[in-house]
Design a protein around this motif. Structure first.
Motif, PDB file in Angstrom:
ATOM      1  N   SER A  78       0.771  -1.276   0.018  1.00 56.61           N
ATOM      2  CA  SER A  78       0.057   0.005  -0.008  1.00 56.61           C
ATOM      3  C   SER A  78       0.727   1.096   0.104  1.00 56.61           C
ATOM      4  CB  SER A  78      -1.051   0.059   1.176  1.00 56.61           C
ATOM      5  OG  SER A  78      -1.682   1.252   1.266  1.00 56.61           O
ATOM      6  N   ASN A  83       0.282   7.861  -3.422  1.00 58.27           N
ATOM      7  CA  ASN A  83       0.002   8.075  -4.794  1.00 58.27           C
ATOM      8  C   ASN A  83       1.237   8.567  -5.488  1.00 58.27           C
ATOM      9  OD1 ASN A  83      -2.749   7.516  -4.945  1.00 58.27           O
ATOM     10  ND2 ASN A  83      -3.345   9.758  -4.141  1.00 58.27           N
ATOM     11  N   HIS A 104       4.243   7.587  -5.009  1.00 63.31           N
ATOM     12  CA  HIS A 104       5.114   6.421  -5.219  1.00 63.31           C
ATOM     13  C   HIS A 104       4.583   5.190  -6.132  1.00 63.31           C
ATOM     14  CE1 HIS A 104       6.367   7.784  -0.914  1.00 63.31           C
ATOM     15  NE2 HIS A 104       7.279   8.193  -1.919  1.00 63.31           N
ATOM     16  N   LYS A 105       3.364   5.500  -6.699  1.00 61.42           N
ATOM     17  CA  LYS A 105       2.680   4.166  -7.430  1.00 61.42           C
ATOM     18  C   LYS A 105       3.538   3.940  -8.401  1.00 61.42           C
ATOM     19  CE  LYS A 105      -1.744   4.084  -5.494  1.00 61.42           C
ATOM     20  NZ  LYS A 105      -2.040   4.882  -4.380  1.00 61.42           N
ATOM     21  N   ARG A 106       3.910   4.911  -9.341  1.00 59.78           N
ATOM     22  CA  ARG A 106       4.787   4.695 -10.502  1.00 59.78           C
ATOM     23  C   ARG A 106       6.123   4.010 -10.193  1.00 59.78           C
ATOM     24  NH1 ARG A 106       6.075   9.341 -15.137  1.00 59.78           N
ATOM     25  NH2 ARG A 106       4.116   8.998 -15.205  1.00 59.78           N
ATOM     26  N   ILE A 117       5.941  -0.175  -9.304  1.00 61.83           N
ATOM     27  CA  ILE A 117       5.481  -0.811 -10.229  1.00 61.83           C
ATOM     28  C   ILE A 117       6.598  -2.085 -10.629  1.00 61.83           C
ATOM     29  CG2 ILE A 117       4.717  -1.436 -12.567  1.00 61.83           C
ATOM     30  CD1 ILE A 117       3.267   1.417 -12.476  1.00 61.83           C
ATOM     31  N   THR A 163      -3.923   0.946  -4.851  1.00 65.47           N
ATOM     32  CA  THR A 163      -2.715   0.239  -5.067  1.00 65.47           C
ATOM     33  C   THR A 163      -2.748  -1.004  -6.186  1.00 65.47           C
ATOM     34  OG1 THR A 163      -1.575   1.032  -3.227  1.00 65.47           O
ATOM     35  CG2 THR A 163      -0.497  -0.949  -4.567  1.00 65.47           C
ATOM     36  N   VAL A 165      -3.802   0.210  -9.711  1.00 62.41           N
ATOM     37  CA  VAL A 165      -2.738   0.416 -10.599  1.00 62.41           C
ATOM     38  C   VAL A 165      -1.868  -0.699 -11.068  1.00 62.41           C
ATOM     39  CG1 VAL A 165      -0.338   1.809 -10.352  1.00 62.41           C
ATOM     40  CG2 VAL A 165      -2.399   2.726  -9.427  1.00 62.41           C
ATOM     41  N   GLU A 183       1.276   8.652   2.766  1.00 62.10           N
ATOM     42  CA  GLU A 183       0.545   9.894   2.051  1.00 62.10           C
ATOM     43  C   GLU A 183       1.540  11.026   2.291  1.00 62.10           C
ATOM     44  OE1 GLU A 183      -1.032  10.059  -0.601  1.00 62.10           O
ATOM     45  OE2 GLU A 183      -2.113   8.011  -0.668  1.00 62.10           O
TER      46      GLU A 183
END
Length: 516
Positions: free
Chosen positions: A379, A382, A384-386, A389, A408, A411, A454
């Motif tokens: 989890s 936002n 850090h989502k890229r 992966i 998460t 994505v 966050e």
């Protein structure tokens, strides 16, 4: 210094440290490091014979604060002078050193009220790093993202005043932090080591894992670090050891701080490079040059800590963070989220032929190791989502079962990675008793947790996840940089490439490599 014929006297207020071993010095005093107590020791020793000098650079930050007062009382300070120490420690004086050397630093300001703090922060631009003045170990430091959080911080901080202003610095997001330990004799510079932090800038250096030699810095960046270190040593007037912390952001090398003293990384550097850097620093304080020490064999005849032999082992320093052993006032586990305030109580070192193996060993030493298989819960914020992966996809390729919160998981699914959606702690169990992620952690169904916040403000869900993971003694990763390192460590473990080598064997390999 005893090897050079001196009687050595140690004053130490902390009996827990190895520097209080009975054979470290000729005499050892367990006394508070205050001006009055140190003067009493000095007068007692002076009655027995002349005192050649007082060393303040090998005992952390507290002795530096005593340097000028000791000199004013007539004590001979050897090595870096109190006036030079002031240039590094005083914010305004250090800013002048940087300006003269043409070295960039993050924008900063000082505030004595809420209104001043808001004006400075808006001028610098959020996020900002705020802290009280005159603190040790990053105590009270915080990353602030907006006006409301800044107002709250100032209200909680020690009452701001002209004597104790609040310091506000631009926070460099997604920057690589670099630690440098160096020796300077007034003419020559010897770089003991350039270390790359694994976590991003903004986490206290005492809590960050770091690697030597650096694994992502090229020769050009290393050259820039070396030149900037030289300019700082010259501008400050260092004689002996100096530690510098840089941040590399958008190809700009920023100076975060320079300390004219030994850092906590010096013992790690000595083991990793096979050079007795503290001993060399002591000799420089007594007037010897780096050239003298090269001739005596105390320093390599050529090169320094940035020119290790090509096949030299990679070394990782990891902080030991004993969160499970400490409880909040409410009786809960302390949050394991890393930040600018230091929390570590020790360090371990992992050494191997490559970074992944060395990092895996550091985790074995500090926390019992990384899992080879099982279930990983993910989890992330936002922003850090890229970045998450590819390392998470690699975990899936290695056969790990993935769990994630809904955002998460969406994505990951859009990038071809399947993850089982689990309920957040704040939503509670489902209508048919479906467990939350915290329930699953306590039920021993999760083997590793990846959770990045966050923002710096603690959120109920994030804290509950991290606290339950800590309570269950499972690995928890709170930065995407550490996640990437952990994946390399898991790959090394599963490949069976970890090997055992003693420090003595490592030092012998270094000597042989330098000789050839």
């Amino acid at each position: 210094m005893r090897d050079k014929g001196f009687d050595t006297v140690m004053v130490n207020c902390n009996p827990e440290t190895v520097s209080t071993d009975y054979d470290t010095s000729s005499r050892l005093y367990f006394e508070p490091l205050t001006l009055e107590d140190v003067l009493e020791v000095y007068h007692a020793e002076a009655a027995a014979g002349p005192v050649a000098g007082v060393v303040v650079q090998l005992g952390g930050q507290t002795p530096l604060g005593l340097a000028q007062a000791l000199k004013d009382e007539g004590l001979p300070i050897v090595g870096t002078s109190p006036e030079a120490i002031h240039l590094a420690e005083d914010r305004g004086a250090f800013g002048h050193v940087l300006a003269t050397a043409g070295l960039p630093a993050p924008k900063y300001g000082t505030a004595t009220s809420v209104d001043e703090a808001l004006e400075i922060a808006r001028g610098i631009g959020y996020p900002v790093l705020v802290r009280p003045s005159y603190v040790l170990g990053g105590r009270g430091m915080q990353i602030v993202y907006n006006d409301d959080s800044l107002r709250e911080y100032v209200a909680k901080a020690t009452l701001a005043s002209p004597d104790h202003p609040i310091l506000i610095d631009r926070f460099l997001d997604d920057a690589i932090e670099i630690d440098v330990d160096a020796l300077y004799d007034g003419e020559d510079l010897y770089i003991g080591a350039i270390m790359e932090h694994i976590e991003e800038a903004g986490i206290h250096s005492g809590d960050s894992a770091c690697v030597l030699p650096p694994v992502t810095l090229g020769r050009a960046e290393v050259g820039r670090v070396r030149e900037s270190t030289r300019k700082l040593a010259e501008g400050i007037g260092v004689r002996g050891l100096m530690n510098v912390q840089f941040a590399l952001a958008q190809d700009i090398l920023y100076v975060l701080e320079a300390n004219p003293r030994a850092s906590r990384t010096v013992p790690f550097v000595a083991k990793a490079t096979g050079v007795q850097i503290s001993k060399a620093a002591s000799r420089i304080m007594l007037g010897e040059s780096i050239a003298d020490l090269r001739r005596d064999g105390l320093l390599p005849a050529e090169g320094d800590g940035t020119t290790l032999p090509p096949d030299a082992a990679t070394c990782v320093k990891e902080a030991v963070l004993p969160f499970k052993r400490f409880l909040t006032q409410e009786g809960e586990v302390v949050d394991s989220l890393l930040g600018p305030e230091m929390r570590s109580t020790g360090e371990v070192m992992g050494l191997d032929t490559d970074f992944g193996s060395a990092f895996a060993k550091s985790q074995l030493g500090a926390y019992g190791g990384l899992p080879n298989d099982g279930t990983v819960f993910v989890s992330v914020a936002n922003r850090h989502k890229r970045a998450m992966i590819f390392p998470v996809k690699r975990l899936a390729d290695l056969g790990f079962r993935l769990m994630a919160t809904e955002g998460t998981a969406d994505v990951l699914r859009r990038n071809g990675v399947r993850a089982e959606v689990v309920r957040k702690h704040s939503t509670g169990r489902g209508p048919d008793g479906e467990p939350t992620v915290v329930d699953l952690i306590y039920d021993n169904q999760v083997d590793m947790v990846v959770n990045t916040p966050e923002s710096q403000e603690a959120r109920a869900d994030g804290y509950a996840i991290r606290a339950s993971t800590t309570a269950m003694d499972k690995p928890i990763i709170t930065t995407v940089q550490e996640l990437a390192a952990a994946v390399q460590g898991i790959e090394a473990q599963r490949a069976g490439t970890l090997r055992v080598m003693s420090l003595q064997e490592h030092a012998e390999q270094l000597r042989a490599g330098r000789a050839s």
